[in-house]
Scaffold this motif. Structure first.
Motif: not given
Length: 189
Positions: A46-52, A84-91
């Motif tokens: 999930a972390r990697l999916i969020g980042q990529l 995952a993508v939404g959380m990464t965008s927020a971070m």
């Protein structure tokens, strides 16, 4: 990003990709089965999916000059990817943060009878998400639901494109597809 790409690919291959003889949701027979939920529900996956995924979404937004409000797709496959993508965008870029929503297969039979749940409202410009596209049917159903609720789909983010006509079906609707992986890139074909 290539290290993240390679690490996520390794997890997909270990957890989500199977070869053999399978019957797909469409009823078609295939030598390849991909269950991205196993990877997307893995904390590292999930972390990697969020980042990529966020890097790909942000690049598309910037290159095309888009304003995107939210990201989501059909429950169940799109849910962990969208979050995952939404959380990464927020971070990583809170000023560009994407809200997250999901789409029920059918509207609720009670309450407000909503089909789209979460952070979506009429007028939103959105990215539609799918875990795997084969024929594009579930992504097209999500697009229909978003449009019926007054949203505009600007593009689709897909974790894996099986390269079996789904991308073309979605793009024929005027919705560009950004795929993180394809059958060829996953299997080295």
């Amino acid at each position: 990003m290539s290290a993240i790409y390679d690490e996520l690919k390794a997890i997909l291959l270990a957890k989500s990709v199977r070869t053999g003889e399978f019957t797909l949701a469409s009823g078609a027979k295939s030598d390849l089965y991909i269950d991205c939920r196993v990877t997307a529900l893995d904390p590292v996956g999930a972390r990697l999916i969020g980042q990529l995924g966020w890097a790909a979404v942000r690049e598309k937004i910037q290159n095309d000059g888009l304003n995107i409000d939210a990201i989501g797709g059909m429950t169940m496959g799109a849910d962990p990817i969208s979050l995952a993508v939404g959380m990464t965008s927020a971070m990583e870029h809170p000023e560009e943060m994407l809200q997250v929503f999901n789409i029920r297969k059918e509207p609720k039979g009670h309450g407000r009878g909503k089909q789209i749940e979460g952070n979506f409202k009429e007028g939103d410009q959105v990215v539609v998400v799918d875990d795997v596209i084969t024929t594009g049917g579930s992504t097209l159903k999500a697009i229909d639901a978003i449009e019926a609720a007054g949203g505009t789909v600007k593009f689709a983010l897909v974790l894996v494109d099986r390269e079996e006509g789904g991308r073309q079906a979605i793009e024929e609707r005027g919705i560009p597809v950004v795929a993180l992986y394809s059958r060829a890139t996953l299997l080295g074909e």
